[in-house]
Write an enzyme that holds these catalytic residues in place. Structure first.
Site, PDB file in Angstrom:
ATOM      1  N   ARG A 121     -14.993 -15.243  -0.095  1.00  9.66           N
ATOM      2  CA  ARG A 121     -13.521 -15.256   0.055  1.00  9.66           C
ATOM      3  C   ARG A 121     -12.790 -14.881  -1.234  1.00  9.66           C
ATOM      4  O   ARG A 121     -11.624 -15.229  -1.422  1.00  9.66           O
ATOM      5  CB  ARG A 121     -13.031 -16.612   0.558  1.00  9.66           C
ATOM      6  CG  ARG A 121     -13.610 -16.964   1.914  1.00  9.66           C
ATOM      7  CD  ARG A 121     -12.767 -17.998   2.623  1.00  9.66           C
ATOM      8  NE  ARG A 121     -13.343 -18.282   3.919  1.00  9.66           N
ATOM      9  CZ  ARG A 121     -14.283 -19.191   4.115  1.00  9.66           C
ATOM     10  NH1 ARG A 121     -14.731 -19.906   3.108  1.00  9.66           N
ATOM     11  NH2 ARG A 121     -14.780 -19.378   5.316  1.00  9.66           N
ATOM     12  N   LYS A 143      -5.212  -1.716  -4.550  1.00  8.20           N
ATOM     13  CA  LYS A 143      -5.704  -1.181  -3.268  1.00  8.20           C
ATOM     14  C   LYS A 143      -7.221  -1.094  -3.341  1.00  8.20           C
ATOM     15  O   LYS A 143      -7.767  -0.433  -4.227  1.00  8.20           O
ATOM     16  CB  LYS A 143      -5.115   0.198  -2.989  1.00  8.20           C
ATOM     17  CG  LYS A 143      -3.717   0.151  -2.423  1.00  8.20           C
ATOM     18  CD  LYS A 143      -3.291   1.523  -1.916  1.00  8.20           C
ATOM     19  CE  LYS A 143      -1.882   1.458  -1.356  1.00  8.20           C
ATOM     20  NZ  LYS A 143      -1.361   2.794  -0.984  1.00  8.20           N
ATOM     21  N   GLU A 185      -2.302  13.837  -9.784  1.00 11.57           N
ATOM     22  CA  GLU A 185      -1.610  12.540  -9.634  1.00 11.57           C
ATOM     23  C   GLU A 185      -0.641  12.321 -10.798  1.00 11.57           C
ATOM     24  O   GLU A 185       0.424  11.726 -10.631  1.00 11.57           O
ATOM     25  CB  GLU A 185      -2.622  11.386  -9.570  1.00 11.57           C
ATOM     26  CG  GLU A 185      -3.598  11.447  -8.389  1.00 11.57           C
ATOM     27  CD  GLU A 185      -2.996  11.032  -7.034  1.00 11.57           C
ATOM     28  OE1 GLU A 185      -1.818  10.621  -6.991  1.00 11.57           O
ATOM     29  OE2 GLU A 185      -3.706  11.148  -6.018  1.00 11.57           O
ATOM     30  N   LYS A 227       3.637   3.067 -12.392  1.00 17.51           N
ATOM     31  CA  LYS A 227       2.960   2.404 -11.261  1.00 17.51           C
ATOM     32  C   LYS A 227       3.171   0.892 -11.334  1.00 17.51           C
ATOM     33  O   LYS A 227       3.392   0.244 -10.308  1.00 17.51           O
ATOM     34  CB  LYS A 227       1.474   2.756 -11.239  1.00 17.51           C
ATOM     35  CG  LYS A 227       0.792   2.159 -10.013  1.00 17.51           C
ATOM     36  CD  LYS A 227      -0.227   3.027  -9.372  1.00 17.51           C
ATOM     37  CE  LYS A 227      -0.707   2.407  -8.067  1.00 17.51           C
ATOM     38  NZ  LYS A 227      -1.896   3.011  -7.538  1.00 17.51           N
ATOM     39  N   GLU A 237       3.312  -2.269  -0.228  1.00 16.33           N
ATOM     40  CA  GLU A 237       3.801  -0.994   0.305  1.00 16.33           C
ATOM     41  C   GLU A 237       4.660  -1.149   1.557  1.00 16.33           C
ATOM     42  O   GLU A 237       4.402  -0.534   2.596  1.00 16.33           O
ATOM     43  CB  GLU A 237       2.624  -0.041   0.566  1.00 16.33           C
ATOM     44  CG  GLU A 237       3.083   1.411   0.642  1.00 16.33           C
ATOM     45  CD  GLU A 237       1.937   2.406   0.687  1.00 16.33           C
ATOM     46  OE1 GLU A 237       1.032   2.329  -0.157  1.00 16.33           O
ATOM     47  OE2 GLU A 237       1.960   3.268   1.575  1.00 16.33           O
ATOM     48  N   ARG A 241       6.747   1.568  -2.820  1.00 13.09           N
ATOM     49  CA  ARG A 241       5.385   1.976  -3.175  1.00 13.09           C
ATOM     50  C   ARG A 241       4.968   3.243  -2.410  1.00 13.09           C
ATOM     51  O   ARG A 241       4.127   4.019  -2.876  1.00 13.09           O
ATOM     52  CB  ARG A 241       4.391   0.836  -2.922  1.00 13.09           C
ATOM     53  CG  ARG A 241       2.986   1.180  -3.398  1.00 13.09           C
ATOM     54  CD  ARG A 241       2.071  -0.015  -3.521  1.00 13.09           C
ATOM     55  NE  ARG A 241       0.754   0.429  -3.965  1.00 13.09           N
ATOM     56  CZ  ARG A 241      -0.200  -0.373  -4.393  1.00 13.09           C
ATOM     57  NH1 ARG A 241       0.003  -1.672  -4.445  1.00 13.09           N
ATOM     58  NH2 ARG A 241      -1.366   0.108  -4.782  1.00 13.09           N
ATOM     59  N   ASN A 245       2.923   8.226  -2.416  1.00  8.62           N
ATOM     60  CA  ASN A 245       2.185   9.070  -1.482  1.00  8.62           C
ATOM     61  C   ASN A 245       2.730  10.495  -1.423  1.00  8.62           C
ATOM     62  O   ASN A 245       2.384  11.250  -0.505  1.00  8.62           O
ATOM     63  CB  ASN A 245       2.207   8.454  -0.081  1.00  8.62           C
ATOM     64  CG  ASN A 245       1.537   7.097  -0.071  1.00  8.62           C
ATOM     65  OD1 ASN A 245       0.547   6.892  -0.758  1.00  8.62           O
ATOM     66  ND2 ASN A 245       2.095   6.164   0.680  1.00  8.62           N
ATOM     67  N   HIS A 248       0.608  13.374  -0.154  1.00  2.00           N
ATOM     68  CA  HIS A 248      -0.636  12.836   0.403  1.00  2.00           C
ATOM     69  C   HIS A 248      -0.773  13.055   1.908  1.00  2.00           C
ATOM     70  O   HIS A 248      -1.888  13.201   2.397  1.00  2.00           O
ATOM     71  CB  HIS A 248      -0.761  11.340   0.076  1.00  2.00           C
ATOM     72  CG  HIS A 248      -1.191  11.089  -1.351  1.00  2.00           C
ATOM     73  ND1 HIS A 248      -0.426  11.475  -2.429  1.00  2.00           N
ATOM     74  CD2 HIS A 248      -2.304  10.509  -1.872  1.00  2.00           C
ATOM     75  CE1 HIS A 248      -1.049  11.132  -3.553  1.00  2.00           C
ATOM     76  NE2 HIS A 248      -2.190  10.552  -3.244  1.00  2.00           N
ATOM     77  N   HIS A 252      -3.989  14.793   2.890  1.00  2.00           N
ATOM     78  CA  HIS A 252      -5.047  14.206   3.713  1.00  2.00           C
ATOM     79  C   HIS A 252      -5.432  15.153   4.843  1.00  2.00           C
ATOM     80  O   HIS A 252      -6.599  15.255   5.208  1.00  2.00           O
ATOM     81  CB  HIS A 252      -4.603  12.860   4.292  1.00  2.00           C
ATOM     82  CG  HIS A 252      -4.564  11.762   3.267  1.00  2.00           C
ATOM     83  ND1 HIS A 252      -3.730  10.677   3.366  1.00  2.00           N
ATOM     84  CD2 HIS A 252      -5.250  11.595   2.109  1.00  2.00           C
ATOM     85  CE1 HIS A 252      -3.905   9.891   2.319  1.00  2.00           C
ATOM     86  NE2 HIS A 252      -4.820  10.428   1.536  1.00  2.00           N
ATOM     87  N   HIS A 265      -9.549  15.477  -3.844  1.00  2.00           N
ATOM     88  CA  HIS A 265      -8.341  14.760  -3.410  1.00  2.00           C
ATOM     89  C   HIS A 265      -7.113  15.291  -4.168  1.00  2.00           C
ATOM     90  O   HIS A 265      -6.078  15.599  -3.568  1.00  2.00           O
ATOM     91  CB  HIS A 265      -8.535  13.259  -3.659  1.00  2.00           C
ATOM     92  CG  HIS A 265      -7.317  12.451  -3.373  1.00  2.00           C
ATOM     93  ND1 HIS A 265      -6.814  12.286  -2.097  1.00  2.00           N
ATOM     94  CD2 HIS A 265      -6.477  11.768  -4.194  1.00  2.00           C
ATOM     95  CE1 HIS A 265      -5.728  11.539  -2.156  1.00  2.00           C
ATOM     96  NE2 HIS A 265      -5.497  11.216  -3.412  1.00  2.00           N
TER      97      HIS A 265
HETATM   98  N1  GLY Z   1      -2.390   5.439  -4.749  1.00  2.00           N
HETATM   99  C1  GLY Z   1      -1.209   4.972  -4.189  1.00  2.00           C
HETATM  100  C2  GLY Z   1      -1.006   3.500  -4.321  1.00  2.00           C
HETATM  101  O1  GLY Z   1      -1.753   2.848  -5.020  1.00  2.00           O
HETATM  102  O2  GLY Z   1      -0.109   2.961  -3.724  1.00  2.00           O
END
Ligand code: GLY
Length: 357
Positions: A121, A143, A185, A227, A237, A241, A245, A248, A252, A265
């Site tokens: 956990r 993430k 990025e 960030k 998000e 946040r 993207n 993206h 994608h 990517h």
């Molecule tokens: N890579 C985008 C984020 O971490 O929200």
């Protein structure tokens, strides 16, 4: 050494950035238990370059640390590798006070982070990003997750690390393609958030391309600061946040339609940003001059601006299945100016297709 704080109450943590700072790593490990066993997770390539040094540094400071080395690459970011990692955590004797050290790029960070989030956990984890993409983006913000056969990052958790150490001297061994994927990025941060940083990327192109140390420190620091500011306001998000993207949703689709083999990517995101700029210009959000500046910067760094021969229908179809959409509406981040962006919905298929020709 520069330090940036991600402010998330009890989950706050520092990002330390500098050159050859790995040697100071043990001094940063305040709350990490030296009694419980820790696990260094890395991939074969990164471990061969830096694994023994990091283990020596940690063991030399009295930490009990074992290593688990995965093959590496996006194709191993899956449930099978995760299962193997849990097995190593058990075999090595990790307990609830243990810590996982993720030494690698985005794949290692996401996988090790999710293993740490879910094992017993949740145990502690620390990010030691070794790629530019990981240093400026994926190691910050919590993430974590793995891919499923039906899609990327479909299983995961928001789980913040205890600290991030970005040693830019590790970036010198990165393959050029990997460095470029990170630069896409980096450019994204300038477009979505920071006009002065975008100008810095235009002005210092030659030094950045040759990985000048001062430039590396500045770009990692600035991207992490942006960030950190965004994540501190919107960890999960639900709002701003999503600006991270930019490019993206298009990207994608390009990656998926080419079997994740033709573009990295970052390359796919770079082309996605060009499409987003063109779309923003077409709907009157962005001036033509700014759309050209964005495309030129991407092109001047040697990133692709064109996706080749994919069908516009297939791209839109794929964009519709992006997991970031809600109620069937494609949601896209578009630049409103250089240094400013917003999430847009209600864009028609025809408007998207118009930039895909
Ligand atoms: N890579 C985008 C984020 O971490 O929200």
């Amino acid at each position: 050494m520069k330090t940036i704080q991600v402010d998330l109450g009890e989950k706050s943590y520092p990002i330390h950035i500098g050159e050859e700072i790995m040697i100071h790593f043990p001094d940063m490990l305040g709350r990490v238990s030296s009694r419980s066993v820790s696990l260094l997770v890395s991939d074969e390539l990164v471990f061969s370059l830096y694994g023994p040094t990091v283990l020596d540094i940690l063991r030399g400071a009295g930490y009990r640390v074992e290593a688990a080395v995965i093959k590496g690459g996006e194709s191993c970011k899956n449930l099978t590798t995760l299962d193997w990692l849990y097995e190593q955590m058990i075999i090595c004797g990790l307990d609830r006070s243990s810590t996982v050290f993720a030494l690698g790029g985005g794949v290692v960070g996401d996988l090790a982070g999710f293993a740490a989030a879910s094992y017993m956990r949740g145990v502690g984890y620390i990010q030691l990003p070794t790629s530019l993409l990981a240093q400026v983006d994926s190691s910050v913000g919590g993430k974590t997750g793995v891919n499923l056969p039906r899609g990327k990052n479909l299983v995961g958790a928001f789980y913040q690390p205890g600290l991030v150490l970005a040693d830019v001297s590790l970036l010198h061994t990165l393959a050029e393609k990997e460095y470029l994927t990170g630069l896409a990025e980096v450019i994204k941060y300038g477009v979505i958030w920071d006009t002065a940083f975008f100008e810095y990327l235009e002005t210092n192109l030659a030094s950045i391309k040759t990985r000048d140390t001062e430039c590396l420190i500045h770009i990692v620091e600035r991207c992490c600061a942006i960030k950190a500011e965004i994540v501190s306001q919107d960890e999960k998000e639900t709002g701003i946040r999503a600006l991270l993207n930019l490019g993206h949703t298009f990207g994608h689709a390009f990656e998926a339609l080419t079997g994740y083999e033709q573009f990295t990517h970052g390359e796919a995101v770079a082309i996605g940003m060009v499409c987003a700029a063109r779309l923003a210009k077409n709907i009157g959000m962005l001036t033509a001059a700014e759309a050209i500046r964005i495309t030129e910067l991407i092109n001047n760094y040697g990133l692709p601006v064109d996706y080749g021969n994919l069908s516009a229908d297939a791209i839109v179809e794929r964009m519709r299945s992006d997991k970031k959409n809600t109620a069937g509406q494609i949601s896209l981040v578009l630049p409103a100016a250089i240094g400013q962006s917003q999430v847009c919905t209600g864009i028609s298929d025809e408007q998207i297709k118009a930039v895909l020709k």
